[in-house]
Design a protein around this motif. Structure first.
Motif, PDB file in Angstrom:
ATOM      1  N   ILE A 295      24.301  35.771  44.751  1.00 26.75           N
ATOM      2  CA  ILE A 295      24.797  37.131  44.508  1.00 26.75           C
ATOM      3  C   ILE A 295      23.670  38.140  44.661  1.00 26.75           C
ATOM      4  O   ILE A 295      23.818  39.174  45.333  1.00 26.75           O
TER       5      ILE A 295
ATOM      6  N   LYS B  46      30.978  40.567  41.946  1.00 27.24           N
ATOM      7  CA  LYS B  46      31.851  41.333  42.845  1.00 27.24           C
ATOM      8  C   LYS B  46      32.011  42.778  42.383  1.00 27.24           C
ATOM      9  O   LYS B  46      32.244  43.688  43.192  1.00 27.24           O
ATOM     10  N   TYR B  47      31.869  43.007  41.073  1.00 26.19           N
ATOM     11  CA  TYR B  47      32.118  44.347  40.532  1.00 26.19           C
ATOM     12  C   TYR B  47      30.873  44.999  39.934  1.00 26.19           C
ATOM     13  O   TYR B  47      30.904  46.194  39.634  1.00 26.19           O
TER      14      TYR B  47
ATOM     15  N   ASP C  87      36.599  34.995  53.169  1.00 24.83           N
ATOM     16  CA  ASP C  87      35.728  35.809  52.342  1.00 24.83           C
ATOM     17  C   ASP C  87      34.855  34.888  51.482  1.00 24.83           C
ATOM     18  O   ASP C  87      35.374  34.023  50.765  1.00 24.83           O
TER      19      ASP C  87
ATOM     20  N   PHE D 158      33.057  35.284  48.719  1.00 21.66           N
ATOM     21  CA  PHE D 158      33.277  35.358  47.275  1.00 21.66           C
ATOM     22  C   PHE D 158      34.597  34.678  46.907  1.00 21.66           C
ATOM     23  O   PHE D 158      34.666  33.884  45.967  1.00 21.66           O
TER      24      PHE D 158
END
Length: 539
Positions: free
Chosen positions: A102, A229-230, A357, A359
């Motif tokens: 990440i 992701k956020y 994707d 993720f």
């Protein structure tokens, strides 16, 4: 112990008296204590002994309630609580490993204000595995010195500091140091987690409770990618560090040390109370009673403190054979291909012409392991370890062969769904047997006298095998090709089926002591020496 002979004799008598008191304080202790006395007892003694036994049972029940130990009907909840609390730290280890991808993805996209070259980012990713290798070198000695529960709690604040060091790093160099420290610390906690669950859970529930590690690891990886992701990687590091460490420390703090650690330190009374706490008033304290009878009758106190003395214990078949079985089990675990499939899933799928994707792929792939691990939790104590391991190995071999065929024959490769189905099925079969049962066997097969030391060795082996598999995979693709690589993993699984059928015993429903007796031979002689640290047998 030093001093005059008469002083040592008096101390020995006092110790023997104290140990006989332990016999009376353990379930069934009156019977065992009476068996060590002379045979000249009168008939009236049996009546008084029965009355005394009833009084002792009432006293023990009152003591268990007063000390906070749960009755037998509630011990399941306490064991679940202990397993979940400690398994959070195994989840943290999995999250720390996943966090690297990440952070690299965000830095390459210009998030986080840290310029870095490809070489620096590669070093940052590798630092975690270097740290786990270093941590595995010392986890055995630390566990032996402090015990699994105390060690997990002591390392928790340092793990939090390592997360914060990564989050606040001004450069990739300091990030790399923080990630290396995090790998070092989380490996210590994970190894302690395995020993803690196996020592605090009863044989009936040990298989289920050890699976909490695998489930929380899968959930932690998925949660890490969701957070990434956020949130920017700096904020994600803070959230993960605070979440795992604060929650785990708060849940572990009220729990006592594990009974096996207390037993190896000669603290019989504390070990008895810990057993009452974790397993209720009807806990099996036969180990404590056997230890007390032996020490009280023969006063055999063999101190094994040096590394050389501990290594000599490996001459015993009951110590050597389980360790060799674990070595083979972890070689198969790391070279089954599951680790590569999990970390290189996107690369493998793209090689067959399907774009997903990254993720989403990682999240779904890890979440697919959770329900299967839950299924394993139900079946492992009903079917046993060997049937699940056999099903897992056979299923993974079939999946690897299907992947190899998709790279060799165009007719098979035309079915684009087959590689995706094979990869997901491979992880399903891994989560059904080899994944969780390997960690369960670590807690069951380790000999008691060398539990922490040998556990550290296995963690070293695990770290080295994991790093070697991930680092060699690109080279395997270039030399063996995709088909050859998957065919090699299939051969490993088939060879493991033969090994398991010949050498691996079934441990379902057996206590740690009963499992150790499976490997004893007549040449081992009497019970192995008790590992203590000076002063000997302080109660």
């Amino acid at each position: 112990m030093t001093g005059h002979p008469e002083q040592w004799s008096g101390q020995r008598q006092r110790d023997a008296s104290e140990l006989r008191e332990h016999l009376l304080s353990a379930p069934g202790g009156d019977t065992m204590a009476n068996s060590t006395t002379t045979s000249g007892s009168s008939g009236s003694d049996s009546g008084s002994s029965a009355a005394q036994q009833r009084l002792e049972e009432k006293r023990r029940e009152a003591e268990a309630q007063g000390s906070g130990a749960a009755p037998a009907s509630e011990r399941w909840a306490i064991q679940v609580y202990a397993a979940l609390s400690s398994s959070l730290l195994t989840g943290q280890s999995a999250a720390a490993a996943s966090f690297g991808s990440i952070a690299v993805d965000h830095i390459e996209r210009g998030l986080g204000s840290v310029p870095a070259s490809d070489g620096q980012l590669t070093l940052f990713l590798t630092a975690h595995f270097v740290g786990t290798t270093l941590g595995s070198l010392v986890c055995g000695a630390l566990g032996q010195r402090f015990g699994s529960r105390t060690l997990m709690l002591a390392v928790t604040p340092f793990s939090l500091l390592a997360w914060l060091a990564v989050a606040l790093s001004p450069s990739v160099a300091t990030m790399t140091i923080g990630r290396l420290s995090l790998g070092f610390l989380t490996m210590i906690q994970m190894s302690a987690n395995v020993l803690f669950i196996s020592a605090t859970s009863s044989p009936k529930y040990r298989g289920l409770l050890c699976n909490f590690m695998e489930m929380l690891a899968a959930l932690a990886v998925s949660a890490t990618f969701l957070v990434g992701k956020y949130l920017v990687w700096r904020h994600a590091a803070v959230a993960l560090g605070v979440g795992f460490n604060v929650l785990a420390a708060g849940l572990l703090a009220p729990l006592p040390a594990d009974p096996l650690f207390l037993l190896t330190r000669g603290r019989l009374e504390e070990a008895r109370r810990a057993l009452l706490f974790y397993r209720g008033a009807d806990a099996d304290t036969s180990v404590l009673k056997e230890r007390a009878v032996t020490a009280a009758a023969a006063d055999e106190r063999v101190e094994v403190t040096s590394l050389g003395a501990r290594l000599r214990l490996l001459r015993r078949r009951s110590h050597c054979v389980p360790l060799l079985l674990l070595v083979v089990q972890y070689v198969v675990y790391c070279w089954s291909g599951a680790g590569v499939v999990q970390n290189y899933a996107v690369v493998l799928i793209r090689r067959v012409g399907i774009a997903l994707d990254p993720f989403l792929m990682t999240i779904v792939l890890n979440l697919s392991r959770v329900p299967i691990t839950c299924l394993n939790s139900v079946l492992v104590d009903r079917w046993g370890r060997r049937p699940l391991l056999a099903l897992s190995a056979a299923g993974m071999a079939a999946c690897h062969l299907a992947m190899a065929a998709s790279f060799v024959w165009p007719a098979v490769a035309a079915h684009r769904w087959l590689p995706v189905a094979s990869l997901f099925s491979c992880m399903v079969f891994f989560a059904l047997g080899i994944g969780p049962v390997t960690w369960l066997l670590l807690g069951e097969l380790l000999p008691r006298a060398l539990r922490e030391l040998c556990g550290g060795w296995i963690m070293v082996l695990f770290s080295l095998l994991t790093v070697s598999q991930l680092q060699l995979f690109p080279g395997m693709l270039s030399t063996l090709g995709e088909a050859g690589t998957f065919a090699l993993w299939a051969a490993v699984m088939l060879a493991y089926l033969v090994f398991m059928a010949v050498a691996l015993p079934e441990t379902r429903g057996l206590s740690i002591e009963q499992i150790e007796r499976l490997f004893e031979s007549p040449r081992d002689g009497a019970q192995p020496p008790r590992v203590t640290s000076p002063p000997p047998l302080q109660v």
